[in-house]
Motif scaffolding. Structure first.
Motif, mmCIF file in Angstrom:
data_model
loop_
_atom_site.group_PDB
_atom_site.id
_atom_site.type_symbol
_atom_site.label_atom_id
_atom_site.label_comp_id
_atom_site.label_asym_id
_atom_site.label_seq_id
_atom_site.Cartn_x
_atom_site.Cartn_y
_atom_site.Cartn_z
ATOM 1 N N HIS A 93 -5.519 0.353 -3.690
ATOM 2 C CA HIS A 93 -4.557 -0.818 -3.529
ATOM 3 C C HIS A 93 -3.993 -0.930 -4.969
ATOM 4 O O HIS A 93 -4.141 -0.284 -5.825
ATOM 5 C CB HIS A 93 -5.459 -2.115 -3.744
ATOM 6 N N TYR A 102 -8.560 -19.575 -0.745
ATOM 7 C CA TYR A 102 -7.382 -19.183 -1.146
ATOM 8 C C TYR A 102 -6.693 -19.533 -2.329
ATOM 9 O O TYR A 102 -7.234 -20.576 -2.847
ATOM 10 C CB TYR A 102 -6.286 -19.397 0.048
ATOM 11 N N ASN A 154 4.183 -13.444 -1.171
ATOM 12 C CA ASN A 154 3.844 -14.621 -0.337
ATOM 13 C C ASN A 154 3.486 -15.691 -1.427
ATOM 14 O O ASN A 154 2.671 -15.213 -2.417
ATOM 15 C CB ASN A 154 2.741 -14.458 0.430
ATOM 16 N N ARG A 199 2.928 -8.542 0.850
ATOM 17 C CA ARG A 199 2.230 -9.658 0.673
ATOM 18 C C ARG A 199 2.254 -10.127 -0.598
ATOM 19 O O ARG A 199 1.796 -11.370 -1.007
ATOM 20 C CB ARG A 199 0.726 -9.273 1.036
ATOM 21 N N VAL A 231 -2.368 -16.494 -1.008
ATOM 22 C CA VAL A 231 -2.983 -15.423 -0.921
ATOM 23 C C VAL A 231 -4.446 -15.793 -0.504
ATOM 24 O O VAL A 231 -5.142 -16.596 -1.308
ATOM 25 C CB VAL A 231 -3.243 -14.549 -2.495
ATOM 26 N N TRP A 232 -4.888 -15.214 0.491
ATOM 27 C CA TRP A 232 -6.275 -15.542 1.042
ATOM 28 C C TRP A 232 -7.310 -14.788 0.219
ATOM 29 O O TRP A 232 -7.151 -13.573 0.274
ATOM 30 C CB TRP A 232 -6.375 -15.161 2.675
ATOM 31 N N THR A 287 3.196 -2.778 3.357
ATOM 32 C CA THR A 287 2.490 -4.071 3.534
ATOM 33 C C THR A 287 1.911 -4.824 2.332
ATOM 34 O O THR A 287 2.312 -6.115 2.216
ATOM 35 C CB THR A 287 1.200 -3.955 4.297
ATOM 36 N N GLU A 288 1.311 -4.192 1.422
ATOM 37 C CA GLU A 288 0.912 -4.815 0.117
ATOM 38 C C GLU A 288 1.979 -5.348 -0.637
ATOM 39 O O GLU A 288 1.861 -6.416 -1.206
ATOM 40 C CB GLU A 288 -0.006 -3.879 -0.687
ATOM 41 N N GLN A 308 -3.448 -10.461 -9.066
ATOM 42 C CA GLN A 308 -2.143 -10.881 -8.873
ATOM 43 C C GLN A 308 -1.192 -10.841 -10.015
ATOM 44 O O GLN A 308 0.064 -10.710 -10.080
ATOM 45 C CB GLN A 308 -2.006 -12.092 -8.079
#
Length: 500
Positions: free
Chosen positions: A23, A302, A292, A289, A295-296, A285-286, A345
């Motif tokens: 990741h 979240y 956003n 995200r 974040v779940w 895709t990462e 994050q």
């Protein structure tokens, strides 16, 4: 932990992703037209000296003047140490007062030429932050020509190794030259350090020569491109694989490793697939995200991340997670899961400055301490310096993270032209009632028997259906016919009232 570097290059942009366990942990983006300037050295000219702020604005040739604080001007030996010695004293209660710094006007005058280095990118409306203390990073050492000091990276924990490196650098360094020993120097030989030292000393001599010959303001030295920086700063024994989709950059990376790290074994792969490398590895895709707000978490909870000019606020919520035992355990589990995601994050989005994390309120002191310690541990791999305060009784954590470059959102996004950066627009009823008020004010002064109302289609449908009675009332009182025209090219907050 498995670490990889994935490099994507095009004619206009270069992206370098550091992957941890598959990741993205850190993402570096450099665009040809927007290349970063941190590390660049300029010959500048002082524009204004601000005694009230203990700072000066310096023209270095950029659109906005750069900001130079007094502590970044003082000579380390003759200035900083002297003023700290004179200004530090034990106040009542045994606390040490802040050092007294000299007035900025005693050090700089308007029109004076200075050699400075950019320490922080221009961010938002602020110009670049600069310093007169030049530092030149190498693979193993950081050279500080204006500071007579030897420092050792805090990430080297073995005290015997620290002392060995300190003595080694003290023996081989030029008189008066300062060096910081980087983490990758752990276990390195005298030959490795001497080679780096000679290269950096020669680079400094070249910079001094350019400073004498060039006028102010002008760029004296440009720091490395993003790929070279990442290889220099991040490439360690932990990174086992490098994937790059450019044959040219592949050759440069191979040459770099053969020159500076010949004893280490890396898997260097030239990606030649039909699908773009970031698409093939699921990295696009990462990245999407990471922009956003919500974040779940895996449990169903979240976090909400909101960025403002002054600070970043992070809110933790249980969401769909209801737990299995009791409320306190549910809250603790959610907060502990959020800790890992918050730390992740912060690195991925490169959030800096003041950060407030609003954890779910915990009644037990032991639970608050557990979450605090978990946050400290989660932030340990972060290369950016962080300072954390204890969790308050309200569940808030105040922290700072060193900000050097723009965060991911500012790099990839711009303020919405539709809402002008507010993040919202006026509702349809609000706009319709605003239009009615304007009509009542203006309709009597407009010539002719017909008035044309030009509005967005969403508003036109609301006016013609649910609010038709208001239009009928206006027509009755004014004696004029009101025609409603839907304009697809209009902003939803835009309207015009014109005589037909």
């Amino acid at each position: 932990m498995t670490k990889e570097l994935v490099i994507n290059t095009t004619s206009h942009e270069t992206r370098v992703a550091l992957l941890e366990n598959g990741h993205i942990a850190e993402l570096y983006i450099e665009r040809i037209r927007e290349r970063g300037i941190v590390g660049n050295i300029y010959k500048g000219k002082v524009l204004r000296v601000l005694p009230g702020m203990q700072a000066a604005f310096v023209d270095i040739g950029l659109e906005k003047a750069a900001f130079l604080y007094v502590a970044d001007v003082l000579d380390e030996v003759q200035g900083v140490e002297r003023y700290i010695d004179e200004g530090s004293a034990l106040a009542e209660g045994g606390k040490e007062e802040a050092p007294i710094l000299p007035p900025i006007q005693d050090l700089l005058q308007e029109g004076q030429e200075v050699l400075v280095q950019v320490s922080k990118e221009p961010i938002g409306t602020k110009g670049a932050r600069i310093t007169a203390h030049i530092s030149l990073p190498g693979r193993h050492l950081v050279y500080m020509p204006t500071v007579d000091h030897v420092g050792i990276s805090r990430r080297i924990e073995n005290e015997e190794e620290k002392e060995r490196l300190r003595q080694l650098v003290e023996e081989i360094r030029p008189e008066g030259a300062g060096f910081i020993v980087r983490t990758v120097s752990e276990g390195k030989s005298e030959e490795d350090l001497r080679s780096d030292m000679e290269f950096l000393s020669g680079l400094w001599q070249d910079i001094c020569g350019l400073q004498r010959r060039n006028p102010a303001p002008s760029l004296i030295y440009s720091d490395l491109d993003v790929i070279s920086k990442v290889l220099r700063d991040i490439l360690t024994e932990d990174v086992r694989r490098i994937v790059v989709d450019s044959k040219r950059e592949y050759g440069k990376i191979v040459q770099f490793i053969e020159t500076f790290m010949p004893s280490l074994e890396y898997s260097i792969e030239l990606y030649q697939g039909q699908e773009p490398v970031y698409e093939a590895l699921g990295l696009e895709t990462e990245i999407a995200r990471a922009l956003n707000t919500r974040v779940w978490l895996k449990s169903g909870g979240y976090i909400i991340i909101e960025q403002t000019e002054a600070l970043t606020a992070i809110d933790v919520n249980t969401g769909r997670f209801v737990g299995k035992r009791n409320l306190e355990d549910t809250i603790l589990k959610t907060n502990l899961e959020a800790v890992r995601e918050v730390a992740f994050q912060l690195r991925l989005r490169n959030l800096g400055g003041l950060i407030i994390v609003d954890f779910i309120d915990m009644e037990k002191e032991t639970h608050r301490e557990k979450v605090y310690l978990a946050l400290e541990e989660a932030l340990r791999p972060d290369r950016a310096k962080t300072n954390i305060l204890k969790i308050s009784e309200l569940g808030l954590v105040e922290m700072t993270r060193k900000r050097v470059r723009e965060n991911l959102a500012r790099t990839l996004c711009e303020p919405c032209p539709y809402c002008e950066g507010k993040g919202y627009v006026k509702s349809r009823p609000t706009m319709v009632y605003e239009i009615f008020r304007q009509l009542r004010r203006d309709i009597g002064s407009l010539p002719g028997k017909q008035v044309n109302l030009l509005v967005h289609p969403d508003l036109a449908s609301l006016i013609c259906d649910e609010e038709r009675c208001e239009i009928d009332d206006l027509e009755t009182h004014s004696g004029k016919q009101i025609a409603i025209t839907a304009r697809f090219d209009y902003h939803r907050e835009q309207f015009d009232i014109v005589a037909s």
